[in-house]
Motif scaffolding. Sequence first.
Motif, PDB file in Angstrom:
ATOM      1  N   TYR A 462       0.957  -1.188  -0.447  1.00 38.18           N
ATOM      2  CA  TYR A 462      -0.371  -0.226   0.113  1.00 38.18           C
ATOM      3  C   TYR A 462       1.166   1.161   0.045  1.00 38.18           C
ATOM      4  O   TYR A 462       2.230   1.031   0.373  1.00 38.18           O
ATOM      5  N   ALA A 463       0.430   1.838  -0.457  1.00 42.42           N
ATOM      6  CA  ALA A 463       1.469   3.283  -0.917  1.00 42.42           C
ATOM      7  C   ALA A 463       1.677   4.304   0.445  1.00 42.42           C
ATOM      8  O   ALA A 463       2.310   5.028   1.194  1.00 42.42           O
ATOM      9  N   ASP A 464       0.408   3.788   2.149  1.00 38.83           N
ATOM     10  CA  ASP A 464       0.524   4.558   3.136  1.00 38.83           C
ATOM     11  C   ASP A 464      -0.065   4.237   4.139  1.00 38.83           C
ATOM     12  O   ASP A 464      -0.496   2.954   3.552  1.00 38.83           O
ATOM     13  N   ASP A 465       0.032   4.088   5.315  1.00 36.91           N
ATOM     14  CA  ASP A 465      -0.294   3.632   6.080  1.00 36.91           C
ATOM     15  C   ASP A 465      -1.451   3.580   6.677  1.00 36.91           C
ATOM     16  O   ASP A 465      -2.311   2.904   7.139  1.00 36.91           O
ATOM     17  N   ALA A 466      -2.268   4.920   6.225  1.00 38.44           N
ATOM     18  CA  ALA A 466      -3.602   4.826   6.443  1.00 38.44           C
ATOM     19  C   ALA A 466      -3.899   4.561   5.042  1.00 38.44           C
ATOM     20  O   ALA A 466      -5.862   3.411   5.782  1.00 38.44           O
ATOM     21  N   SER A 467      -3.560   3.954   3.836  1.00 40.21           N
ATOM     22  CA  SER A 467      -4.789   2.872   3.182  1.00 40.21           C
ATOM     23  C   SER A 467      -4.893   1.955   3.728  1.00 40.21           C
ATOM     24  O   SER A 467      -5.458   0.972   3.366  1.00 40.21           O
ATOM     25  N   ARG A 468      -3.403   1.369   3.739  1.00 41.72           N
ATOM     26  CA  ARG A 468      -3.102  -0.105   4.578  1.00 41.72           C
ATOM     27  C   ARG A 468      -4.167  -0.484   5.798  1.00 41.72           C
ATOM     28  O   ARG A 468      -4.648  -1.488   5.986  1.00 41.72           O
ATOM     29  N   GLN A 469      -4.567   0.456   6.542  1.00 47.48           N
ATOM     30  CA  GLN A 469      -5.165   0.525   7.636  1.00 47.48           C
ATOM     31  C   GLN A 469      -6.467   0.228   7.889  1.00 47.48           C
ATOM     32  O   GLN A 469      -7.748  -0.482   7.830  1.00 47.48           O
ATOM     33  N   ARG A 470      -7.289   1.085   6.602  1.00 48.07           N
ATOM     34  CA  ARG A 470      -8.450   1.178   5.927  1.00 48.07           C
ATOM     35  C   ARG A 470      -8.808  -0.423   5.202  1.00 48.07           C
ATOM     36  O   ARG A 470      -9.721  -1.178   5.748  1.00 48.07           O
ATOM     37  N   ALA A 471      -8.215  -0.437   4.742  1.00 49.31           N
ATOM     38  CA  ALA A 471      -8.485  -2.006   4.079  1.00 49.31           C
ATOM     39  C   ALA A 471      -8.236  -3.521   5.107  1.00 49.31           C
ATOM     40  O   ALA A 471      -8.417  -4.079   5.016  1.00 49.31           O
ATOM     41  N   ALA A 472      -6.982  -3.196   6.009  1.00 45.15           N
ATOM     42  CA  ALA A 472      -6.719  -4.232   7.287  1.00 45.15           C
ATOM     43  C   ALA A 472      -8.758  -4.264   7.727  1.00 45.15           C
ATOM     44  O   ALA A 472      -8.739  -5.306   8.198  1.00 45.15           O
ATOM     45  N   VAL A 473      -8.297  -3.762   7.737  1.00 44.58           N
ATOM     46  CA  VAL A 473     -10.079  -3.098   9.131  1.00 44.58           C
ATOM     47  C   VAL A 473     -11.253  -4.327   8.217  1.00 44.58           C
ATOM     48  O   VAL A 473     -11.817  -4.727   8.736  1.00 44.58           O
ATOM     49  N   VAL A 474     -11.195  -3.971   6.740  1.00 39.12           N
ATOM     50  CA  VAL A 474     -12.198  -4.235   5.870  1.00 39.12           C
ATOM     51  C   VAL A 474     -11.742  -6.050   6.467  1.00 39.12           C
ATOM     52  O   VAL A 474     -12.977  -6.557   6.140  1.00 39.12           O
ATOM     53  N   ARG A 475     -10.804  -6.399   5.903  1.00 40.31           N
ATOM     54  CA  ARG A 475     -10.317  -8.061   5.693  1.00 40.31           C
ATOM     55  C   ARG A 475     -10.274  -8.422   7.315  1.00 40.31           C
ATOM     56  O   ARG A 475     -11.045  -9.974   7.358  1.00 40.31           O
ATOM     57  N   ILE A 476     -10.383  -7.902   7.983  1.00 35.73           N
ATOM     58  CA  ILE A 476     -10.810  -8.567   9.131  1.00 35.73           C
ATOM     59  C   ILE A 476     -12.242  -8.491  10.260  1.00 35.73           C
ATOM     60  O   ILE A 476     -12.200  -9.521  10.115  1.00 35.73           O
ATOM     61  N   GLN A 477     -12.527  -7.576   9.266  1.00 37.66           N
ATOM     62  CA  GLN A 477     -14.339  -7.836   9.255  1.00 37.66           C
ATOM     63  C   GLN A 477     -14.613  -9.378   8.912  1.00 37.66           C
ATOM     64  O   GLN A 477     -15.312  -9.358   9.144  1.00 37.66           O
TER      65      GLN A 477
END
Length: 680
Positions: A462-477
């Motif tokens: 991912y390009a930045d931490d914020a993008s990775r964090q948003r995607a991680a929340v979706v994956r974890i859910q």
Amino acid sequence: MNTAALHLPVPGMRWGSYPERPEPPGGRSWRRGLPLPFTLRWPGAWRRRAQAVWDQAAQWQALDSKAFAALREALQQQLLREGLDGAAAAQALAYVAEAARRTQGRQAYVTQLMAALALLRGHLAEMATGEGKSLAAALTAGVAALAGIPVHVLTANDYLVQRDAETFTPLYRLLHLRCAWVGARHDEAERRQAYAADVVYVTAREAAFDYLRDRMRHGTGDAPLRQRARALADHDGAGPVLRGLCMAVIDEADSILIDEAQMPLVLSREVVDPAARAFLWQAWALSGRLVLGHDFALQGQPARAALLPAGLERLARLATGLGPLWVNAQHRAETVVTALTARHLLQRDRDYVLVPGDPAQRKKPEIAIVDVLSGRIAEGRRWSRGLHGLVALKEGIQLPPESETMLQMTYQRFFRRYHRLCGMSGTLAEGRTELRQLYGCTMLRVPLRLPDRSSAWPLRCYADDASRQRAAVVRIQALAASGRPVLVGCDSVAASEAMGAALAAAGVAHQVLHARLDAAEAAIVARAGVHGQVTVATNMAGRGTDIHLDAPALAAGGLHVLSCQHNASRRHDRQLSGRAARQGQPGSHETWLVPRPPAAAGTDEAGGSGARLSGLHRLLRLLPGRVRTDGRVALPPALLAWALRREQARTERLQARRRQQLFQHDIRFDASLCFTGQRR
């Protein structure tokens, strides 16, 4: 008597009251009796020996308690005659394995017996997570203790030390052996009593500092005759705490022998020095008046503060009239650079945490260092050269007392002094050359007991931490909704709390495990395998912890590990991913990365331990079209994996070279003191 038994390091007339190996002068394969390398790379012969041990233990299952107990004395006498390298050790191992079945309620696997045989021969065993390293260590310690050798079993932290000692005490009791453990809260009398046991569970830090205290007070390392004369002259009767460095069985051996090899172990005492405290106050004030880019720069990897010519001139003017400690230009510059490091490079909740005080117990707030490798608080560790006090000033708390160094050593030097050294870990292969050269230990890779059912998902970037964090929340859910437990690995305390906050905002129930919550580690890890449970952790979840899954979690597909860490070594990646799919269970793991800018930036991580992927970062700046609207980088996973492995391999080589250089410098410095009769 067989000559093999003469090589058993036991306190007595032959070895002295405090056995320890004279440290070899260099870093070659210096231990005697090493087999040819191919005998360890091919595990077939070891499996056949282990199967024979298993068969013998199975034959003894039919014996009643009285008949089984009658075997012990004969086996012990055979061990004392033949040592640990022959058939006697295999027979004794079968006996200890059957004793473990009777007391622990579980029969040792053939793979665990393979590991125990290798450990008894002084090798290192690579065993995957969940394959039963604790039992293998107990079997090894039981056989060695039956031969009369005092054994130190070294584990990761005080919690595991106490847990393993209490778990295996019934086993040792059946063998007529005494087991004890040593923790940070034990005083000298309790430690001396514990080390008198046949098997002692202790952390590497506690054992090393107890050895340093013995050296300072009793001058260990002397010839046996001199040791006895010193004991006769000891009027108070309080001899050394340890009984020597006879045998060590190390859990997570690569962490201690490689990652923490150059960690300075400093035995010091508090001193009152008002002038030194005032000097630190002045250095902190001066560092705040220097300008980044004009007076000093943050450069290199890992980032370091460096004074520029303009800063040196300005510092000389500012220090005029401050006192005699500021006259020497080199001392002045080094102290201010240390203050700049505290001010600009070390960050709270990444490099250290602020431990609040407790007025009821008259406990003041203090700075606690976070171990970059384990993610745990480094108990009793302090930065040197005033850095710890400068960080305290940064956080607005009282300066800690000054300390004076009395004796120091590294793990590298300490463990080379054990007569018999062995250990286990799930990740030894990458460091096997360094381990053989420095400690003389070759490696046996123990195969998995059951087929591997783990699944490696494609690497993402991912390009930045914020993008990775948003995607991680979706994956974890999605994973938690399907009933799968999820373990999320983060780089630091701050990163784990940020991920936890994002999950909370999305309504995802979770637990967080990091250095400030280490007291609740056991309870958090115990729930991490419950179906639908989400656990966010630093490297604390990477070593010394087994996550047990419940039936619904296994039915849903097992544990999923999502690594958001930037590990400098492939070993650390394997440690985290190894939490999933243990003992033939289903599970999966994946890694999501964020490329970092080059380390010259002032926001660089002071530890420099993570893989920054700066080359990939430069590539993305040249190819901005590769970044999608959700922040994910559209590059082939194979290319991302190649970039990660390439940088990790480079970092591993640099760190190994640095450890070797520091080791050689330490050896040369020690040799330079020989003419004075000193010995560290």
